[in-house]
Scaffold this motif. Structure first.
Motif, short mmCIF file in Angstrom:
data_model
loop_
_atom_site.label_atom_id
_atom_site.label_comp_id
_atom_site.label_asym_id
_atom_site.label_seq_id
_atom_site.Cartn_x
_atom_site.Cartn_y
_atom_site.Cartn_z
N VAL A 214 -5.57 8.83 -1.01
CA VAL A 214 -4.75 7.65 -1.59
C VAL A 214 -3.79 8.67 -2.74
N GLY B 101 -0.69 10.40 -2.43
CA GLY B 101 -0.30 9.32 -2.03
C GLY B 101 0.91 8.29 -2.63
N LEU B 102 -0.36 8.07 -4.05
CA LEU B 102 0.54 6.97 -5.08
C LEU B 102 1.75 7.85 -5.96
N THR C 227 7.33 3.05 0.05
CA THR C 227 5.87 3.16 0.02
C THR C 227 5.43 2.82 1.34
N GLN D 173 -5.19 1.66 4.43
CA GLN D 173 -4.38 2.59 3.34
C GLN D 173 -3.43 2.12 2.37
N THR D 174 -2.61 2.24 2.95
CA THR D 174 -1.08 1.46 3.19
C THR D 174 -1.50 0.19 1.93
N ILE E 175 -3.03 1.27 -1.49
CA ILE E 175 -2.00 2.05 -2.29
C ILE E 175 -0.86 0.56 -2.28
#
Length: 289
Positions: free
Chosen positions: A47, A50-51, A93, A138-139, A142
């Motif tokens: 995560v 991912g950011l 994103t 998870q998306t 984020i």
């Protein structure tokens, strides 16, 4: 006379590949989703990294490139471009979650975890549905953190709460649709490395030949219809409308998706899910047979 009560016969356990009910399929999908979410919690670096990329894009485009990009009717107002930019960053994103879905499924295939799932009495599509649901959660996390960062650099939601929720809903729906593309890619390659590359290589032209970072009228004439009919563009423009981030004196291009971006975004996402979920589940069943 005594009457002996008969115990109810146990329900037969379904065999792998048997047709199961929607309730059973949903329960199986949630079990797989829980497994993937627990894995993400144990590896928080997924995560965190991912950011990093979307935050870098916000900083670079806002403070490095923003001053050289002119919006129609806004002049060189960097604040206007910053608000214009965020719809594109949000959409980029959520769609980049495709690479994570591809790599995760390819890794499970390589390690033999998918083979274990195949031997269980569960719905075949539940493995992929559970994985895509976990990626959606998870998306969403984020996206929430990215929205908070965007507020810090000057982005604002200028419409009502309902419109803002609808905007984020369309973004997450597009992200969920693209995870099914990632699932198909993950089932079609042999290694997680190839899945990561395959999940990203086509996303860059899709996101940059769109209205995410510049208006379509600033592009060469040959690229304008491509950008305007791009499903990514429809979601970007819908998010801008719902967040109240359109440039001053904005006039939408004549293309139908640009005239009705929210409806176009919804239809594109549903179509992508219908097509790629069917292909991914079929690919999974073929590999399991």
């Amino acid at each position: 006379m005594s009457i002996t009560a008969q115990e109810p016969s146990p329900k037969p356990i379904p065999r792998p590949g048997d047709r199961v009910s929607f309730r059973q399929s949903w329960r199986d999908s949630m079990v797989v989703a829980k497994r993937n979410l627990l894995r993400m919690l144990r590896i928080p670096e997924v995560v965190i990294f991912g950011l990093v990329q979307p935050i870098m894009f916000v900083v670079l485009f806002s403070y490095v490139f923003g001053g050289s990009i002119t919006l129609p009717g806004a002049g060189n107002d960097s604040g206007a471009y910053r608000e214009f930019l965020m719809g594109g960053i949000f959409a980029q994103t959520v769609t980049f979650a495709t690479a994570g879905a591809s790599a995760g499924i390819a890794e499970d295939m390589q390690k033999g975890i998918i083979d274990r799932f195949r031997s269980l009495p569960m719905a075949r599509g539940a493995v992929l549905t559970g994985r895509t649901f976990a990626d959606l959660v998870q998306t969403a996390v984020i996206l929430l953190v990215l929205a908070l960062v965007a507020l810090l650099v000057g982005w604002r939601m200028r419409e009502g709460v309902v419109d803002a929720v609808a905007g984020f809903g369309l973004l997450l729906l597009l992200g969920y649709a693209f995870t099914w593309i990632g699932a198909l890619i993950g089932l079609s390659v042999r290694t997680p490395e190839a899945a990561t590359s395959g999940g990203l290589v086509w996303l860059f032209p899709l996101t940059f030949v769109s209205v995410a970072f510049v208006p379509s009228e600033n592009m060469p004439s040959v690229l304008q219809p491509v950008a305007e009919w791009n499903p990514f563009s429809a979601t970007v423009l819908a998010a801008r409308e719902l967040f109240g981030n359109l440039p001053p004196h904005y006039e939408a291009p004549d293309a139908w998706p640009m005239q009705h971006p929210a409806l176009a975004s919804l239809l594109w996402s549903i179509l992508i899910i219908a097509v790629f979920r069917t292909l991914a589940v079929r690919k999974y069943k073929r590999a399991a047979s």
